[in-house]
Design a protein around this motif. Structure first.
Motif, PDB file in Angstrom:
ATOM      1  N   LYS A   8      13.329  -8.208  41.117  1.00  0.00           N
ATOM      2  CA  LYS A   8      12.286  -8.557  42.072  1.00  0.00           C
ATOM      3  C   LYS A   8      10.940  -8.708  41.373  1.00  0.00           C
ATOM      4  O   LYS A   8      10.190  -9.639  41.653  1.00  0.00           O
ATOM      5  N   SER A   9      10.616  -7.846  40.468  1.00  0.00           N
ATOM      6  CA  SER A   9       9.331  -7.938  39.794  1.00  0.00           C
ATOM      7  C   SER A   9       9.278  -9.182  38.894  1.00  0.00           C
ATOM      8  O   SER A   9       8.234  -9.797  38.757  1.00  0.00           O
ATOM      9  N   LYS A  10      10.414  -9.580  38.326  1.00  0.00           N
ATOM     10  CA  LYS A  10      10.442 -10.815  37.535  1.00  0.00           C
ATOM     11  C   LYS A  10      10.198 -12.017  38.430  1.00  0.00           C
ATOM     12  O   LYS A  10       9.481 -12.947  38.058  1.00  0.00           O
ATOM     13  N   LEU A  11      10.782 -11.999  39.617  1.00  0.00           N
ATOM     14  CA  LEU A  11      10.575 -13.103  40.561  1.00  0.00           C
ATOM     15  C   LEU A  11       9.123 -13.164  41.032  1.00  0.00           C
ATOM     16  O   LEU A  11       8.537 -14.239  41.151  1.00  0.00           O
ATOM     17  N   VAL A  12       8.552 -12.019  41.285  1.00  0.00           N
ATOM     18  CA  VAL A  12       7.152 -11.971  41.722  1.00  0.00           C
ATOM     19  C   VAL A  12       6.246 -12.502  40.623  1.00  0.00           C
ATOM     20  O   VAL A  12       5.338 -13.309  40.883  1.00  0.00           O
ATOM     21  N   LYS A  13       6.485 -12.077  39.397  1.00  0.00           N
ATOM     22  CA  LYS A  13       5.676 -12.548  38.277  1.00  0.00           C
ATOM     23  C   LYS A  13       5.838 -14.054  38.077  1.00  0.00           C
ATOM     24  O   LYS A  13       4.858 -14.766  37.854  1.00  0.00           O
ATOM     25  N   ALA A  14       7.063 -14.530  38.168  1.00  0.00           N
ATOM     26  CA  ALA A  14       7.304 -15.972  38.015  1.00  0.00           C
ATOM     27  C   ALA A  14       6.627 -16.747  39.132  1.00  0.00           C
ATOM     28  O   ALA A  14       6.029 -17.804  38.891  1.00  0.00           O
ATOM     29  N   ASN A  15       6.704 -16.223  40.341  1.00  0.00           N
ATOM     30  CA  ASN A  15       6.071 -16.876  41.481  1.00  0.00           C
ATOM     31  C   ASN A  15       4.550 -16.929  41.303  1.00  0.00           C
ATOM     32  O   ASN A  15       3.908 -17.960  41.586  1.00  0.00           O
ATOM     33  N   GLU A  16       3.966 -15.862  40.840  1.00  0.00           N
ATOM     34  CA  GLU A  16       2.518 -15.831  40.609  1.00  0.00           C
ATOM     35  C   GLU A  16       2.115 -16.827  39.526  1.00  0.00           C
ATOM     36  O   GLU A  16       1.090 -17.505  39.646  1.00  0.00           O
ATOM     37  N   LYS A  17       2.925 -16.917  38.487  1.00  0.00           N
ATOM     38  CA  LYS A  17       2.636 -17.861  37.398  1.00  0.00           C
ATOM     39  C   LYS A  17       2.722 -19.305  37.899  1.00  0.00           C
ATOM     40  O   LYS A  17       1.869 -20.131  37.593  1.00  0.00           O
ATOM     41  N   ILE A  18       3.730 -19.584  38.715  1.00  0.00           N
ATOM     42  CA  ILE A  18       3.876 -20.932  39.286  1.00  0.00           C
ATOM     43  C   ILE A  18       2.685 -21.248  40.185  1.00  0.00           C
ATOM     44  O   ILE A  18       2.106 -22.332  40.119  1.00  0.00           O
ATOM     45  N   ALA A  19       2.320 -20.299  41.028  1.00  0.00           N
ATOM     46  CA  ALA A  19       1.191 -20.504  41.941  1.00  0.00           C
ATOM     47  C   ALA A  19      -0.098 -20.754  41.163  1.00  0.00           C
ATOM     48  O   ALA A  19      -0.895 -21.641  41.523  1.00  0.00           O
ATOM     49  N   GLU A  20      -0.298 -20.016  40.114  1.00  0.00           N
ATOM     50  CA  GLU A  20      -1.504 -20.189  39.292  1.00  0.00           C
ATOM     51  C   GLU A  20      -1.516 -21.568  38.626  1.00  0.00           C
ATOM     52  O   GLU A  20      -2.542 -22.257  38.620  1.00  0.00           O
ATOM     53  N   GLY A  47      -3.637 -27.048  38.340  1.00  0.00           N
ATOM     54  CA  GLY A  47      -3.367 -28.482  38.331  1.00  0.00           C
ATOM     55  C   GLY A  47      -4.060 -29.195  39.474  1.00  0.00           C
ATOM     56  O   GLY A  47      -4.644 -30.262  39.302  1.00  0.00           O
ATOM     57  N   PHE A  48      -3.998 -28.613  40.669  1.00  0.00           N
ATOM     58  CA  PHE A  48      -4.671 -29.199  41.824  1.00  0.00           C
ATOM     59  C   PHE A  48      -6.173 -29.280  41.601  1.00  0.00           C
ATOM     60  O   PHE A  48      -6.800 -30.293  41.913  1.00  0.00           O
ATOM     61  N   LYS A  49      -6.754 -28.226  41.046  1.00  0.00           N
ATOM     62  CA  LYS A  49      -8.206 -28.215  40.801  1.00  0.00           C
ATOM     63  C   LYS A  49      -8.591 -29.310  39.809  1.00  0.00           C
ATOM     64  O   LYS A  49      -9.588 -30.004  40.007  1.00  0.00           O
ATOM     65  N   LYS A  50      -7.795 -29.495  38.755  1.00  0.00           N
ATOM     66  CA  LYS A  50      -8.086 -30.543  37.777  1.00  0.00           C
ATOM     67  C   LYS A  50      -8.014 -31.924  38.423  1.00  0.00           C
ATOM     68  O   LYS A  50      -8.883 -32.774  38.204  1.00  0.00           O
ATOM     69  N   ILE A  51      -6.991 -32.142  39.226  1.00  0.00           N
ATOM     70  CA  ILE A  51      -6.846 -33.434  39.912  1.00  0.00           C
ATOM     71  C   ILE A  51      -8.000 -33.641  40.879  1.00  0.00           C
ATOM     72  O   ILE A  51      -8.595 -34.722  40.937  1.00  0.00           O
ATOM     73  N   SER A  52      -8.324 -32.619  41.624  1.00  0.00           N
ATOM     74  CA  SER A  52      -9.420 -32.701  42.592  1.00  0.00           C
ATOM     75  C   SER A  52     -10.745 -33.022  41.900  1.00  0.00           C
ATOM     76  O   SER A  52     -11.503 -33.891  42.354  1.00  0.00           O
ATOM     77  N   ASP A  53     -11.023 -32.341  40.805  1.00  0.00           N
ATOM     78  CA  ASP A  53     -12.262 -32.589  40.060  1.00  0.00           C
ATOM     79  C   ASP A  53     -12.308 -34.027  39.538  1.00  0.00           C
ATOM     80  O   ASP A  53     -13.346 -34.689  39.602  1.00  0.00           O
ATOM     81  N   THR A  54     -11.182 -34.523  39.050  1.00  0.00           N
ATOM     82  CA  THR A  54     -11.118 -35.887  38.535  1.00  0.00           C
ATOM     83  C   THR A  54     -11.370 -36.901  39.641  1.00  0.00           C
ATOM     84  O   THR A  54     -12.123 -37.865  39.460  1.00  0.00           O
ATOM     85  N   VAL A  55     -10.764 -36.693  40.788  1.00  0.00           N
ATOM     86  CA  VAL A  55     -10.941 -37.608  41.914  1.00  0.00           C
ATOM     87  C   VAL A  55     -12.388 -37.597  42.395  1.00  0.00           C
ATOM     88  O   VAL A  55     -12.983 -38.656  42.628  1.00  0.00           O
ATOM     89  N   VAL A  56     -12.968 -36.421  42.522  1.00  0.00           N
ATOM     90  CA  VAL A  56     -14.355 -36.313  42.989  1.00  0.00           C
ATOM     91  C   VAL A  56     -15.312 -36.967  41.987  1.00  0.00           C
ATOM     92  O   VAL A  56     -16.226 -37.698  42.376  1.00  0.00           O
TER      93      VAL A  56
END
Length: 74
Positions: free
Chosen positions: A3-15, A20-29
């Motif tokens: 469970k802790s491995k899944l939580v860590k992996a999930n947090e890494k994916i979310a980060e 990535g979204f922030k970089k795309i957003s900044d580029t578009v703006v």
């Protein structure tokens, strides 16, 4: 433990997704701002050219003509 491995992996994916979204957003703006600035500058050049050719009086600058016209509209 799993469970802790899944939580860590999930947090890494979310980060990663968030970064990535922030970089795309900044580029578009940034791209939008450059286009907007170009359009506004182009409009101002056309406006100044029109005022200079057709609306200025003898010896009057473009800025003076714009101020005079604005005052006449009140």
């Amino acid at each position: 433990m799993a469970k802790s491995k899944l939580v860590k992996a999930n947090e890494k994916i979310a980060e990663t997704v968030t970064e990535g979204f922030k970089k795309i957003s900044d580029t578009v703006v940034d791209g939008y701002k450059k286009i907007e600035d170009g359009v506004v500058d182009g409009y101002k050049k056309i406006e100044d050219g029109f005022v200079d050719r057709y609306l200025t009086k003898d010896g009057e600058t473009v800025e003076e003509a714009k101020a005079r016209i604005k005052q006449e509209q009140k």
